[in-house]
Scaffold this active site. Structure first.
Site, PDB file in Angstrom:
ATOM      1  CD  GLN A   1      44.098  38.087  43.538  1.00 44.12           C
ATOM      2  OE1 GLN A   1      43.929  37.543  44.632  1.00 44.12           O
ATOM      3  NE2 GLN A   1      43.178  38.869  42.973  1.00 44.12           N
TER       4      GLN A   1
ATOM      5  CB  CYS B   1      40.546  36.663  45.602  1.00 46.35           C
ATOM      6  SG  CYS B   1      38.855  37.325  45.555  1.00 46.35           S
TER       7      CYS B   1
ATOM      8  CG  HIS C   1      40.437  39.587  49.136  1.00 42.10           C
ATOM      9  ND1 HIS C   1      40.826  39.296  47.842  1.00 42.10           N
ATOM     10  CD2 HIS C   1      41.534  39.305  49.909  1.00 42.10           C
ATOM     11  CE1 HIS C   1      42.081  38.873  47.833  1.00 42.10           C
ATOM     12  NE2 HIS C   1      42.522  38.869  49.073  1.00 42.10           N
TER      13      HIS C   1
ATOM     14  CG  ASN D   1      45.889  38.236  50.516  1.00 41.76           C
ATOM     15  OD1 ASN D   1      44.972  37.856  49.799  1.00 41.76           O
ATOM     16  ND2 ASN D   1      46.105  39.520  50.735  1.00 41.76           N
TER      17      ASN D   1
END
Length: 337
Positions: free
Chosen positions: A143, A149, A284, A304
């Site tokens: 990102q 996110c 997150h 992630n």
């Protein structure tokens, strides 16, 4: 001499379980050593600063080396089970890291009034699951400096559901959501909410990443871009319970979720545990792509969106069955195609 050599090898093997014992931690009082690490950090991460800003960032970096070294000493003392390292966030204070990277926006009504949740019947499932091995997970994405996110989390489970339904793994465009899903709490690179992205996709289509490329900045929405277009029928939330989440991951596929990631700044591997996570807080968005057990510790396998140089090739393991660690099971959801 042979005995000495054998003892040395055994000693080094014992130390190897603690990860890379980088020599820069041998003497944190050596300005030259720290300066060398700073120059390497800037080169590795393509960082350039004005002279004044460079001095400020260097001082932050120096303090962060002490924080990383504290973690490493705890690991060697057996107090923690995960490894840390110099990451791309090593020039940020903890407060800057949180404000820059952790801007998930849970709608106020979402926290006060729970949406209908899927309460799955508990049944026999596998002891471990990894949807990467089934071909349902795209490569790690990044990102960058955009607080997006929420879009990566929503897209991750959508990619998995599309693969399960059609047998074809397509990398779907987060940029499409960043530019176009601007209702509710969604603010492009200033944060958003996973559920709002799914709400948008019930009435709008999204295209593939190769047709609507990621830029890491919010742009004008272009809904006419791309030949590949899909939407969803709706989305389902999961009962906030780890056993229910495990059932969903095992039987449905990759699941969008959220957690408190405030202390993940220097994570480099192993099963992460953080007893200082705030109760009820998430900041997150991530994708749970599996679960398993490592050295007797149950974990969630999490994709992630900070690039493949962070963590375990872009993934991390969060301890499982420890009282909903960092609120990982509180906001599980996935789209219905």
């Amino acid at each position: 001499m042979l005995l000495v050599a054998i003892l040395f090898v055994n000693f080094m093997c014992a130390l190897s379980q603690f990860g890379d014992l980088n020599p820069n931690f041998a003497n944190l009082n050596s300005i030259q050593e720290i300066t060398n690490q700073w120059l390497k950090f800037k080169s590795d991460n393509f960082k350039q600063f004005s002279p004044e800003e460079d001095t400020r960032r260097f001082n932050i970096f120096k303090e962060n080396l002490k924080r990383i070294d504290d973690y490493r000493q705890k690991l060697q003392a057996g107090l923690i089970d995960f490894r840390v390292a110099i990451t791309q966030f090593a020039d940020l204070t903890k407060e800057e890291f949180i404000s820059k990277m952790l801007t998930l926006k849970v709608p106020e009504e979402r926290s006060k009034r729970a949406l209908p949740k899927l309460n799955r019947t508990i049944r026999q499932i596998s002891d471990s699951v990894d949807w990467r091995n089934q071909g349902a997970v795209t490569p790690i994405k990044n990102q960058k400096d955009c607080s997006s996110c929420w879009a990566f989390s929503a897209v991750g489970s959508l990619e998995g559901q599309y693969y399960k339904k059609y047998g074809n793994l397509i990398s779907i465009s987060e940029q499409n959501l960043i530019d176009c899903s601007t209702d509710g709490n969604n603010r492009g690179c200033n944060g958003g909410w996973i559920g709002n992205a799914f709400k948008y996709l019930t009435n709008n289509q999204i295209t593939a990443e190769n047709e609507y490329a990621y830029t890491g900045t919010q742009q004008m929405c272009n809904n006419n871009m791309g030949n590949f277009k899909i939407s969803i029928k709706g989305y389902q939330t999961i009962q906030p319970d780890e056993s229910q989440l495990q059932q969903a991951v095992a039987t449905i596929g990759p699941i969008s979720a959220a957690l408190d990631a405030s202390n993940l700044q220097f994570y480099a591997g192993g099963v992460y545990r953080d007893d200082d996570c705030a109760v009820g807080r998430v900041n997150h968005g991530i994708v749970i792509v599996g679960y398993g057990t490592e050295s007797g510790r149950d974990y969630w396998l999490i994709k992630n969106s900070w690039g493949n140089q962070w963590g375990e090739g872009g993934y991390f393991k969060l301890i499982r069955n420890k009282g909903n660690q960092c609120n990982i099971a509180s906001y599980g959801m996935y789209p219905n195609l």
